[in-house]
Motif scaffolding. Structure first.
Motif, short mmCIF file in Angstrom:
data_model
loop_
_atom_site.label_atom_id
_atom_site.label_comp_id
_atom_site.label_asym_id
_atom_site.label_seq_id
_atom_site.Cartn_x
_atom_site.Cartn_y
_atom_site.Cartn_z
N LYS A 3 0.82 -1.34 0.00
CA LYS A 3 -0.09 -0.06 0.11
C LYS A 3 0.70 1.30 -0.09
CE LYS A 3 -4.13 -2.08 2.17
NZ LYS A 3 -5.09 -2.02 3.42
N GLY A 4 2.17 1.18 0.49
CA GLY A 4 3.10 2.26 0.46
C GLY A 4 3.46 2.56 -0.75
N GLN A 5 3.42 1.97 -1.78
CA GLN A 5 4.03 2.02 -3.26
C GLN A 5 2.77 2.18 -3.99
OE1 GLN A 5 6.56 -0.89 -4.40
NE2 GLN A 5 8.12 -0.63 -2.55
N ASP A 6 3.15 2.55 -5.17
CA ASP A 6 2.19 2.93 -6.21
C ASP A 6 1.82 1.64 -7.04
OD1 ASP A 6 0.40 3.96 -8.01
OD2 ASP A 6 2.15 4.87 -9.45
N ILE A 7 0.86 1.23 -7.21
CA ILE A 7 0.45 -0.03 -7.82
C ILE A 7 1.02 -0.32 -9.20
CG2 ILE A 7 -1.35 -1.80 -8.41
CD1 ILE A 7 -0.45 -1.94 -5.50
N ALA A 8 0.54 1.09 -9.86
CA ALA A 8 0.77 0.97 -11.24
C ALA A 8 2.46 0.84 -11.84
CB ALA A 8 0.44 2.40 -12.04
N SER A 9 3.16 1.44 -11.00
CA SER A 9 4.60 1.50 -11.10
C SER A 9 5.20 0.02 -10.72
CB SER A 9 5.31 2.56 -10.15
OG SER A 9 5.34 2.34 -8.83
N MET A 10 4.63 -0.64 -10.09
CA MET A 10 5.03 -1.97 -9.44
C MET A 10 4.65 -3.01 -10.59
SD MET A 10 3.92 -2.17 -5.42
CE MET A 10 4.05 -3.84 -5.41
N VAL A 11 3.47 -2.72 -11.16
CA VAL A 11 3.13 -3.43 -12.44
C VAL A 11 4.16 -3.31 -13.49
CG1 VAL A 11 1.25 -4.05 -13.89
CG2 VAL A 11 0.86 -3.63 -11.70
N GLU A 12 4.29 -1.91 -13.66
CA GLU A 12 5.11 -1.32 -14.72
C GLU A 12 6.41 -2.25 -14.36
OE1 GLU A 12 6.40 -0.12 -18.30
OE2 GLU A 12 4.10 -0.23 -17.39
N ASP A 13 7.17 -2.05 -13.64
CA ASP A 13 8.40 -2.91 -13.09
C ASP A 13 8.37 -4.27 -13.28
OD1 ASP A 13 9.45 -0.26 -12.42
OD2 ASP A 13 9.14 -0.79 -10.23
N PHE A 14 7.53 -4.97 -12.79
CA PHE A 14 7.14 -6.19 -13.06
C PHE A 14 7.16 -6.75 -14.21
CE2 PHE A 14 4.66 -10.17 -13.19
CZ PHE A 14 5.23 -11.25 -12.68
N THR A 15 6.42 -6.25 -15.24
CA THR A 15 6.17 -6.48 -16.55
C THR A 15 7.47 -6.18 -17.19
OG1 THR A 15 3.92 -5.41 -16.45
CG2 THR A 15 5.02 -5.43 -18.66
N VAL A 39 9.57 -9.08 -16.21
CA VAL A 39 9.30 -10.43 -16.97
C VAL A 39 9.69 -10.33 -18.38
CG1 VAL A 39 7.29 -11.77 -17.55
CG2 VAL A 39 7.59 -10.90 -15.57
N ALA A 40 9.53 -9.22 -19.03
CA ALA A 40 9.80 -9.17 -20.71
C ALA A 40 11.43 -9.37 -20.66
CB ALA A 40 9.18 -7.70 -21.24
N LEU A 41 11.96 -8.86 -19.94
CA LEU A 41 13.49 -9.02 -20.05
C LEU A 41 13.88 -10.60 -19.91
CD1 LEU A 41 16.50 -7.72 -20.40
CD2 LEU A 41 16.45 -7.40 -17.59
N VAL A 42 13.30 -11.12 -19.04
CA VAL A 42 13.56 -12.54 -18.51
C VAL A 42 13.07 -13.40 -19.93
CG1 VAL A 42 12.76 -14.64 -17.49
CG2 VAL A 42 13.48 -12.33 -16.15
N VAL A 43 11.78 -13.08 -20.52
CA VAL A 43 11.40 -13.76 -21.53
C VAL A 43 12.35 -13.47 -22.85
CG1 VAL A 43 9.61 -14.04 -23.29
CG2 VAL A 43 9.02 -13.89 -20.70
N GLU A 44 12.79 -12.30 -22.99
CA GLU A 44 13.81 -12.14 -24.11
C GLU A 44 14.93 -12.86 -23.98
OE1 GLU A 44 14.44 -8.12 -24.12
OE2 GLU A 44 12.48 -7.51 -25.01
#
Length: 112
Positions: free
Chosen positions: A24-36, A39-44
């Motif tokens: 809750k202390g962090q912005d969920i949208a930025s966390m999703v963007e970081d995760f995405t 994951v994209a880097l790992v998939v590449e």
């Protein structure tokens, strides 16, 4: 005893609550963007590894086919060589036996 059960039941709830407080202390949208992006880097990376492994697999298959062909050729050559060697050995054996028989015949004529 029931106090122990209650304490044990509270621990997972507290851990889950702490996790939600951290999120809750962090912005969920930025966390999703970081995760995405991670994951994209790992998939590449996985995709590049698969392409490299596919190329190595193709090269190994070609080498295996080449070696299989060489082994087949060597087997054919060995079969031809073994037949030729066998005929050569039989020829020498017949020649030696013939020479011995002629020598014995000559010795028999000389002895009589």
């Amino acid at each position: 005893m029931s106090n122990k059960i209650i304490e044990v039941m509270k621990k997972p709830g507290e851990m889950l609550g702490d996790a939600f407080k951290t999120i809750k202390g962090q912005d969920i949208a930025s966390m999703v963007e970081d995760f995405t992006s991670e994951v994209a880097l790992v998939v590449e990376g996985i995709s590049e590894d698969q392409e490299r492994l596919a190329a190595e697999n193709k090269a190994l298959k070609e080498k295996m086919n080449t070696l299989t062909n060489r082994v087949s050729e060597m087997e054919r050559t060995y079969k031809k060589t073994s037949k030729t060697t066998f005929v050569r050995q039989i020829t020498w054996l017949v020649g030696v036996i013939g020479f011995v028989l002629i020598a014995l015949y000559v010795l028999k004529i000389i002895a009589s």
